[in-house]
Design an enzyme around this catalytic site. Structure first.
Site, short mmCIF file in Angstrom:
data_model
loop_
_atom_site.label_atom_id
_atom_site.label_comp_id
_atom_site.label_asym_id
_atom_site.label_seq_id
_atom_site.Cartn_x
_atom_site.Cartn_y
_atom_site.Cartn_z
N ASP A 120 5.15 38.27 35.19
CA ASP A 120 4.39 37.15 35.76
C ASP A 120 5.31 36.40 36.71
O ASP A 120 6.30 35.84 36.26
CB ASP A 120 3.81 36.25 34.68
CG ASP A 120 4.78 35.91 33.55
OD1 ASP A 120 5.71 36.69 33.28
OD2 ASP A 120 4.61 34.85 32.95
N GLU A 144 18.74 34.42 33.83
CA GLU A 144 17.51 35.11 33.44
C GLU A 144 17.21 36.32 34.32
O GLU A 144 16.70 37.34 33.87
CB GLU A 144 16.39 34.06 33.56
CG GLU A 144 15.00 34.52 33.47
CD GLU A 144 14.04 33.48 34.07
OE1 GLU A 144 14.41 32.76 35.03
OE2 GLU A 144 12.91 33.40 33.56
O1 LIG Z 1 5.95 29.44 31.57
C1 LIG Z 1 5.56 30.47 32.42
C2 LIG Z 1 5.67 31.84 31.79
O2 LIG Z 1 6.97 31.99 31.24
C3 LIG Z 1 7.23 33.15 30.49
O3 LIG Z 1 7.47 34.27 31.33
C4 LIG Z 1 8.78 34.51 31.77
O4 LIG Z 1 9.77 34.30 30.76
C5 LIG Z 1 9.64 35.10 29.57
C6 LIG Z 1 10.81 34.74 28.68
O5 LIG Z 1 12.03 35.14 29.22
C7 LIG Z 1 9.62 36.59 29.92
O6 LIG Z 1 9.29 37.32 28.75
C8 LIG Z 1 8.60 36.89 31.00
O7 LIG Z 1 8.76 38.23 31.39
C9 LIG Z 1 8.88 35.97 32.20
O8 LIG Z 1 8.01 36.26 33.24
C10 LIG Z 1 6.13 33.50 29.51
O9 LIG Z 1 6.35 34.75 28.89
C11 LIG Z 1 4.77 33.48 30.16
O10 LIG Z 1 3.76 33.81 29.27
C12 LIG Z 1 4.58 32.07 30.73
O11 LIG Z 1 3.30 31.91 31.23
#
Ligand SMILES: OC[C@H]1O[C@H](O[C@H]2O[C@H](CO)[C@@H](O)[C@H](O)[C@H]2O)[C@H](O)[C@@H](O)[C@@H]1O
Length: 557
Positions: free
Chosen positions: A309, A511
């Site tokens: 995302d 990240e």
């Molecule tokens: O708050 C926005 C989005 O954040 C997350 O996505 C991102 O961080 C996660 C944790 O590191 C990772 O798993 C993911 O691949 C990233 O894009 C969250 O997982 C989303 O659901 C959320 O909307």
């Protein structure tokens, strides 16, 4: 456009915190505003009395309160975000584990690896006692065991991040911590029927790339713990059912009239994501039709389920975010993960003595292998391509295969099946895929790019992410081809160097990274770049474990 599919309601607290988030934005303004902060707050007293106080706040016409009143309200009625997630020292942490990274000979790299290893202490958490006592005061879910968080704004456990965290923990010899993460994820399956995106009440309507079986089998292979494998199996089978039924399942009929069952991402939600509610509402503001708006929100939430995302990978028109169409795509990587899941369940059933299940899942894996080859494989490109479903009267569940529905754009996900063992049994295919990767444009100075499109979204060029580097490099390294192994090692070396340089410059792990410039972290997307960072730390340790680092190899780039 037609929004269809189930919706899982969220909790009254989440709904209320979204209102608080909206007032925070109108009152405090956009600068340094992170919407997630507000849905991570926990209540000090009953929801109803907090709601009364909130509604009594004097407001101007646009809904904003005075900064002083708003800040006082927050202070009086809430505990801060992160207050209910307590730092918890992992019992199995030692500063230098016995047998730690035996093939890392270079002293500078070894010293840094030990620093990265020591970061597990900073990222280890447990749920505060108050959450178990009064879960309705918190959006944090009452997980039973300790866990490792990604870091910064990500204060809770995440599903697919945990796979790379666990790979790192295994290199750190922290088997108990690795197992407790799995126990928490199994707890989520028992409670909800699937592993949530993350352990929050606002993530209950979607999952994330399903890698639990891979976590269990990696841990089992290292520890030989049969009891652990036996306990995990019913949950893994339940998760398999989740991804292969209802809205997740799509049947594609091939040119020989043979049916192939595959899976897609599909969130059970058609409203703004609570953690980004203000943003989603703004993005949807130009969509006026109610059902089209709901469909857009479902696509946004489904894209969050993909882990990617956001990315042009999911957009019909790369310059228009409202054209997200994730539920109309059969993703290569998701199906590769489910193939892996079927193989893992077959393997774990076999070692625990359940021959019937072992055979059943082996058969399922053979069928999926065939489906992946038929629907996604593109011989001319030497890649597996995402398959776009035709929107025939909104009935996307049964379709006939058409070559023109394969997405011809290059994404790192086009190479993920190589990570699954059953694809590297064919040497000519491995050779073809390796060559295709080398000429794809994705291999850059500091790692593998996510795509070739610089859209400003975080899962696009020039960002590189730990999971992508790892799955592709590990697949290449284990494929049995000498050439592929060299490419794998080159990817790992570049990735380790960029992580090292960025760490030395900034003092933290990031990240995501910019694969165009060694030592630079990545950007783009809806939140500021985060540090900590679970999967990046895990991958540095896992890469160093798999490839080592000779005494005389330079670490600078
Ligand atoms: O708050 C926005 C989005 O954040 C997350 O996505 C991102 O961080 C996660 C944790 O590191 C990772 O798993 C993911 O691949 C990233 O894009 C969250 O997982 C989303 O659901 C959320 O909307």
């Amino acid at each position: 456009s037609c929004d269809s599919g189930p919706v899982k309601p969220t909790t009254p607290l989440v709904t209320f915190l979204e209102q608080v988030q909206q007032t925070a934005l109108t009152t405090l303004g956009k600068s340094h505003f992170d919407p997630k902060l507000y849905v991570d707050l926990s209540l000090k007293s009953e929801l109803s009395s907090t709601q009364n106080a909130f509604h009594k706040l004097p407001r101007s016409a646009n809904g904003s309160a005075s900064v002083k009143d708003f800040n006082e309200f927050i202070k009086d009625y809430f505990e801060g975000a992160g207050h209910d997630v307590v730092l918890a020292k992992p019992e199995d942490f030692v500063p230098e584990p016995e047998g730690f990274l035996p093939n890392v000979k270079n002293p500078e790299v070894r010293a840094w690896a030990l620093e990265v290893h020591s970061l597990w202490k900073n990222l280890s958490r447990k749920v505060a006692g108050g959450v178990h006592k009064r879960p309705e005061y918190h959006t944090l879910l009452p997980l039973p065991e300790k866990f490792i968080i990604p870091g910064s704004r990500f204060r809770e456990v995440y599903y697919w991040d945990s796979y790379w965290v666990i790979r790192g923990l295994l290199a750190s010899k922290m088997y108990d911590t690795a197992k407790s993460i799995v126990t928490n994820l199994i707890f989520l399956i028992e409670e909800y029927g699937y592993v949530l995106n993350g352990a929050r009440a606002y993530y209950t309507n979607r999952s994330q790339p399903p890698l639990l079986s891979a976590m269990v089998s990696e841990i089992y292979k290292r520890t030989g713990d049969l009891e652990f494998a036996r306990k995990a199996l019913p949950a893994l089978i339940k998760e398999h059912e989740f991804w292969n039924s209802g809205i997740h399942k799509v049947v594609i009929q091939d040119e020989q009239a043979c049916n192939h069952s595959l899976s897609r991402y599909y969130a059970m939600w058609n409203q703004p994501r609570p953690e980004s509610s203000t943003l989603d509402k703004e993005l949807a503001s130009k969509i006026l039709n109610v059902s089209e708006k709901q469909q857009f929100y479902r696509e946004v939430a489904s894209t969050a389920e993909t882990g990617w995302d956001f990315s042009t990978r999911w957009m019909r028109n790369h310059s228009d975010f409202t054209t997200l169409a994730t539920t109309s795509i059969l993703p290569v990587d998701l199906n590769a993960f489910i193939l892996g899941m079927e193989r893992d369940i077959a393997f774990l059933s076999k070692v625990t003595g359940d021959r019937r299940n072992s055979e059943l899942f082996l058969k399922a894996s053979e069928a999926r292998h065939k489906a992946i080859k038929t629907v996604f494989w593109n011989e001319t490109k030497g890649q597996w391509l995402d398959y776009w479903l035709s929107d025939i009267k909104c009935n996307t569940e049964h379709q006939t295969w058409e070559a023109s529905n394969q997405n011809q754009n290059v994404f790192a996900s086009n190479f993920i099946p190589l990570w699954i063992e059953s694809f590297y049994s064919d040497p000519s295919m491995v050779e073809k895929v390796t060559k295709s990767l080398q000429s794809s444009g994705l291999l850059r100075a500091a790692g593998i790019a996510t795509s070739l499109t610089n859209s400003g979204q975080q899962w696009d060029f020039p960002n590189g992410w730990a999971p992508i580097q790892h799955m592709i490099a590990e697949g290449l390294a284990r494929s049995g081809s000498k050439e592929a192994k060299l490419v794998a090692e080159d990817i790992a070396v570049r990735w380790i160097r960029t992580n090292y340089k960025a760490y030395k410059k900034t003092g933290v792990m990031h990240e995501k990274y910019d694969v165009e410039k060694c030592g630079e972290f990545g950007g783009g997307g809806e939140y500021v770049p985060q540090t900590g960072f679970g999967w990046s730390n895990g991958l540095v340790l896992a890469f160093l474990e798999e490839f080592g680092w000779p005494q005389d190899r330079k670490i600078d780039c």
